[in-house]
Design a protein around this motif. Structure first.
Motif, PDB file in Angstrom:
ATOM      1  N   ILE A   1      61.352  17.740  67.657  1.00  0.00           N
ATOM      2  CA  ILE A   1      60.035  18.210  68.094  1.00  0.00           C
ATOM      3  C   ILE A   1      58.937  17.676  67.199  1.00  0.00           C
ATOM      4  N   THR A   2      59.256  17.433  65.917  1.00  0.00           N
ATOM      5  CA  THR A   2      58.248  16.818  65.058  1.00  0.00           C
ATOM      6  C   THR A   2      57.873  15.447  65.600  1.00  0.00           C
ATOM      7  N   LYS A   3      58.899  14.699  66.006  1.00  0.00           N
ATOM      8  CA  LYS A   3      58.629  13.359  66.543  1.00  0.00           C
ATOM      9  C   LYS A   3      57.828  13.447  67.835  1.00  0.00           C
ATOM     10  N   GLU A   4      58.116  14.464  68.662  1.00  0.00           N
ATOM     11  CA  GLU A   4      57.366  14.628  69.916  1.00  0.00           C
ATOM     12  C   GLU A   4      55.895  14.869  69.615  1.00  0.00           C
ATOM     13  N   VAL A   5      55.633  15.748  68.635  1.00  0.00           N
ATOM     14  CA  VAL A   5      54.252  16.061  68.290  1.00  0.00           C
ATOM     15  C   VAL A   5      53.550  14.826  67.733  1.00  0.00           C
ATOM     16  N   LEU A   6      54.269  14.063  66.893  1.00  0.00           N
ATOM     17  CA  LEU A   6      53.674  12.845  66.338  1.00  0.00           C
ATOM     18  C   LEU A   6      53.255  11.906  67.447  1.00  0.00           C
TER      19      LEU A   6
END
Lengths: 123, 308
Positions: free
Chosen positions: B168-173
């Motif tokens: 999810i961190t990558k999605e937000v990035l």
């Protein structure tokens, strides 16, 4: 031939604004202000995409979606829900019933909506 | 009252759930506890008074004290009851207002957009631009208030699922790609192996989005943002460090308050609700949030979630 988009929405201001924007992009827009009109137009005009609001007079948008999917003449037309209702149950139901997207109007500019429309029509 | 109503009146756990409060805060439950307390106090006072007075005087003393206790407990539970009702009305009102306001705001925003594409006059364009910016402010405020309203007053039981913090961190990035590029920021993501988490991914996404957005907004051109994910003391930790303007010392203790904007943030657009939302979400999910910041040097924000 210009792609046809059916917009089922009872608010005249939104119909006018989106109609203008779609026209500028070279699309043809058909307006339906009630669910029943929407169903009639979908069958008659066979649009390439349907943008469907949920708060409609007399018929809730999800019921319209259900009828669209039940009618073999209209069930293949991609439907994107365009509403301000932000209830998770409605989102889940809409996707379950085959809607291709669920957009909260107030979070998107017209430009964003046009992009989504373009993307959906390219598929 | 019919049977159903009587059963509902006595069903304090269900009522507590409906109002979104723990059972021990339920007024009638408190009243019962209070009643038992009074009875015990009465007995004690009676027994103590018996040592010094005759039974009749002792009884009078107990009566006197009991009247006092009853008045106090009535006042306490009455206020608490009233507070609950006000709370519930406030949340309902907020829900309705937010819902009703969305349509006209959308109409405003879209019609403005159409007007702007048609307007050739530069001066008028400027005015329209100001209107557009202000509409955006209102829309952002509505968006945040919807989240606040949902988090503060949510009566729906949360639906937890298994997810990877890294994903999810990558999605937000990805969502913030454009903003990161336009400010020429360098993002580094360091992930240590952490097991998957059981929690609410959509809500954690909101938290990460808020923290990342802050880091971006308060960094200067060409700044650096470092995100670290790691495990510590049986918790999954998300940490984000920026070398932006930091938070002034005097403002630091207010930073999680609703609508608070630090005094060096006035030029940045924001509702002042982002960190409040993060804190509320993490509290609900039994996590923690914290930060360290130095004005002029940068800020480090971190949150942790329990690993089962």
């Amino acid at each position: 031939m210009a792609k046809k988009i059916l917009f089922v929405e009872d608010d005249r201001a939104l119909q006018k604004a989106l109609g203008e924007a779609l026209k500028n992009e070279g699309y043809e827009m058909i307006s339906a202000f009630t669910g029943e009109d929407g169903l009639k137009m979908a069958e008659k005009e066979k649009p390439d995409l349907i943008l469907l609001d949920l708060i409609l007079p007399k018929m809730y948008g999800l019921d319209v979606l259900k009828k669209l999917k039940e009618n073999f003449q209209t069930k293949e037309i991609p439907v994107v829900i365009l509403t301000n209702v932000e209830k998770i149950e409605d989102v889940e139901k809409a996707i379950e019933m085959g809607a291709k997207g669920y957009l909260i109007k107030t979070y998107y500019t017209l430009k964003d909506i046009l992009e989504k429309v373009k993307k959906e029509l390219e598929k | 009252m019919n049977l159903k109503e009587i059963l509902w009146e006595l069903n304090w756990p269900a009522q507590a759930k409906k109002y979104g409060i723990p059972l021990w805060q339920h007024p009638q439950f408190l009243f019962l506890v209070n009643g038992i307390l009074i009875i015990l106090l009465d007995l004690s006072i009676y027994l103590i008074s018996l040592r010094f007075f005759s039974p009749e005087i002792a009884a009078l003393i107990v009566l006197f004290f009991t009247i006092g206790f009853l008045i106090i407990s009535y006042l306490l539970t009455h206020t608490s009851d009233r507070l609950l009702e006000i709370n519930r009305l406030k949340s309902e009102f907020l829900d309705i207002v937010l819902h009703e306001i969305r349509n006209p705001i959308t109409a405003f925003s879209w019609v403005l957009e159409v007007l702007m594409t048609k307007e050739r006059d530069n001066e008028k364009q400027e005015y329209l631009q100001i209107l557009k910016e202000n509409t955006k402010k209102i829309q952002n405020l509505i968006k945040d208030l919807v989240i606040v309203s949902r988090e503060e007053f949510a009566k729906i039981p949360s639906q937890k699922s298994v997810f990877s913090l890294e994903e999810i961190t990558k999605e937000v990035l990805k969502d913030f790609e454009k903003q990161i590029l336009s400010k020429n920021l360098k993002i580094s993501l360091n992930v240590s192996p952490i097991p998957k988490i059981i929690s609410e991914p959509e809500k954690i996404k909101i938290v990460i989005s808020n923290l990342l957005e802050n880091a971006i907004l308060y960094s200067s051109e060409g700044g650096k943002i470092a995100i670290d994910l790691f495990e510590e003391k049986n918790k999954a930790v998300f940490q984000i460090i920026d070398n932006g303007r930091g938070i002034p010392k005097e403002d630091q203790r207010f930073i999680f308050q609703k609508f608070f904007r630090a005094k060096n943030s006035k030029d940045v657009e924001g509702t002042g609700l982002g960190l409040y939302i993060c804190k509320t979400i993490l509290q609900k999910l039994k996590g923690q949030i914290g930060f360290q910041s130095e004005e002029g040097k940068g800020s480090k924000f971190y949150f942790s979630l329990p690993l089962k």
